[in-house]
Enzyme design. Structure first.
Site, short mmCIF file in Angstrom:
data_model
loop_
_atom_site.label_atom_id
_atom_site.label_comp_id
_atom_site.label_asym_id
_atom_site.label_seq_id
_atom_site.Cartn_x
_atom_site.Cartn_y
_atom_site.Cartn_z
N ASP A 1 -4.40 -31.63 -48.16
CA ASP A 1 -5.74 -31.54 -47.56
C ASP A 1 -6.60 -30.70 -48.51
OD1 ASP A 1 -7.78 -31.74 -45.55
OD2 ASP A 1 -7.35 -29.66 -45.01
N SER A 2 -7.90 -30.76 -48.29
CA SER A 2 -8.80 -29.94 -49.08
C SER A 2 -8.58 -28.45 -48.82
CB SER A 2 -10.25 -30.30 -48.74
OG SER A 2 -10.45 -30.16 -47.34
N TYR B 1 -14.24 -30.54 -49.60
CA TYR B 1 -14.39 -31.80 -50.32
C TYR B 1 -15.57 -32.60 -49.73
CZ TYR B 1 -9.68 -31.57 -52.50
OH TYR B 1 -8.56 -31.23 -53.23
N GLY B 2 -15.86 -32.31 -48.48
CA GLY B 2 -16.80 -33.14 -47.71
C GLY B 2 -18.23 -33.14 -48.21
N CYS C 1 -6.47 -35.15 -45.28
CA CYS C 1 -7.91 -34.93 -45.39
C CYS C 1 -8.66 -36.25 -45.13
CB CYS C 1 -8.22 -34.43 -46.79
SG CYS C 1 -9.96 -34.12 -47.09
N ASN C 2 -9.52 -36.25 -44.13
CA ASN C 2 -10.28 -37.47 -43.81
C ASN C 2 -11.22 -37.85 -44.94
OD1 ASN C 2 -10.15 -38.20 -40.58
ND2 ASN C 2 -9.61 -36.10 -41.04
N THR C 3 -11.77 -36.83 -45.60
CA THR C 3 -12.69 -37.09 -46.70
C THR C 3 -11.96 -37.80 -47.84
OG1 THR C 3 -13.93 -35.10 -46.09
CG2 THR C 3 -14.34 -36.01 -48.28
N GLU D 1 -13.30 -22.68 -38.79
CA GLU D 1 -12.64 -21.68 -39.65
C GLU D 1 -12.99 -20.25 -39.24
OE1 GLU D 1 -12.84 -22.40 -43.81
OE2 GLU D 1 -11.72 -24.27 -43.58
N CYS E 1 -12.22 -35.65 -38.96
CA CYS E 1 -12.12 -34.47 -39.84
C CYS E 1 -10.99 -33.60 -39.32
CB CYS E 1 -13.45 -33.70 -39.83
SG CYS E 1 -13.41 -32.16 -40.76
N THR E 2 -10.23 -33.04 -40.26
CA THR E 2 -9.07 -32.22 -39.87
C THR E 2 -9.42 -31.04 -38.96
OG1 THR E 2 -9.46 -31.06 -41.95
CG2 THR E 2 -7.66 -32.67 -41.90
N HIS E 3 -10.66 -30.56 -39.08
CA HIS E 3 -11.04 -29.35 -38.33
C HIS E 3 -11.46 -29.64 -36.89
CE1 HIS E 3 -11.05 -27.78 -42.34
NE2 HIS E 3 -11.48 -26.59 -41.97
N1 DGL Z 1 -10.37 -31.58 -44.68
C1 DGL Z 1 -11.70 -32.13 -44.65
C2 DGL Z 1 -11.70 -33.45 -43.87
O1 DGL Z 1 -10.83 -33.73 -43.08
C3 DGL Z 1 -12.69 -31.17 -44.05
C4 DGL Z 1 -13.05 -30.00 -44.93
C5 DGL Z 1 -13.73 -30.40 -46.24
O2 DGL Z 1 -14.93 -30.73 -46.24
O3 DGL Z 1 -13.05 -30.40 -47.23
O4 DGL Z 1 -12.58 -34.24 -44.07
#
Ligand code: DGL
Length: 273
Positions: free
Chosen positions: A14-15, A46-47, A77-79, A156, A187-189
């Site tokens: 993940d990012s 990453y987003g 990571c969804n991104t 976070e 998104c993971t968050h």
């Molecule tokens: N992990 C990223 C996602 O799931 C979210 C955080 C980021 O922007 O890197 O898209």
């Protein structure tokens, strides 16, 4: 695939730390697996980055996990899943690689009654239209997309309840909530903000966390290739590209237990692979 007598090693990247929400679901479904997690905490988020940069980072992340000897990779990571999954599969053709977009979309398409589906995610995820395209491939064309960039820092910072996150969620979701019966948390968050999102959208809208769907997909894959480990306690080894000062509280928010090992790594050493 690996001999089922030895513990299967699942690489997850993940990012940052958010992908631990996916690790939790994998551990629930396949507790006997060894999970090797890479969080690119030095370069998160990453987003907000360009497609070219996200692809380069994702390639380096996957190359690191391959060096660690994993049997398969989950792009938590969804991104990175939205922007770079096809690229990664072409670059690392012999490695089974799973993203979070397809499993989330499949689950949403099955659960949604009206087939009016919303996607929320980072700016890069929404800009890629990856979920929209995947839904359209399933014949679902009533799709609403919304980037919710402030959700990442809220999660976070531990702002997971109360007026502040609810005001922000209301701002992002007020249009979408009257148009859909299902929302994919892209998104993971966002699973960390599940209660806040639920309070804003109401009880009738289905909220889809792709983490569970990807854990199920990995489980089915291991079963179908006769690679499900039969016994063993499993483990979680965490590699981070930076150890941020507040990482203890982040681990608590996103994981809730202590990993077996935590190590800081430098991806530059393997980036030429
Ligand atoms: N992990 C990223 C996602 O799931 C979210 C955080 C980021 O922007 O890197 O898209």
């Amino acid at each position: 695939m690996a001999d089922s007598k030895r513990t299967i090693s699942i690489g997850v990247f993940d990012s940052g730390i958010g992908g631990l929400t996916v690790v939790k679901k994998i551990r629930e479904k396949i507790p006997q697996a060894a999970v090797v997690y890479l969080g690119d905490t030095a370069r998160v988020p990453y987003g907000t980055k360009s497609e070219e940069t996200i692809k380069r980072f994702a390639r380096e992340d996957a190359a690191f996990l391959i060096e660690k000897g994993v049997d398969l990779i989950v792009v938590a990571c969804n991104t990175a899943s939205s922007v770079a999954l096809g690229y990664l599969k072409r670059e690392f053709m012999n490695m089974p690689i799973f993203g979070v977009v397809e499993p989330g979309v499949k689950m949403a398409a099955e659960i949604s009654e009206e087939k009016h589906i919303g996607i929320i995610g980072t700016i890069a995820t929404i800009k890629s239209h990856a979920h929209k395209k995947a839904l359209e491939n399933r014949g679902i064309t009533t799709v609403f997309e919304k980037a919710c960039p402030l959700f990442v820092p809220l999660a976070e910072e531990g702002f997971t309840e109360g007026k502040i996150p609810e005001l922000i969620a209301e701002h992002y979701l007020r249009d979408i909530k009257n148009r859909v019966d299902t929302i994919i948390l892209g998104c993971t968050h966002y699973p960390i903000l599940m209660n806040v999102i639920r309070n804003v959208v109401g009880e009738d809208i289905r909220l889809i966390d792709p983490a569970k769907a990807v854990a199920d997909e990995v489980y089915e894959f291991l079963k179908s290739t006769d690679s499900l480990p039969e016994e063993g306690r499993g483990s979680l080894d965490l590699y981070l590209t930076d150890i941020p000062p507040h990482y203890h509280s982040l681990l608590n928010i996103f994981l809730g237990f202590t990993p077996d090992t935590i190590e800081k790594v430098d991806l530059k050493e393997i980036s030429s692979c």
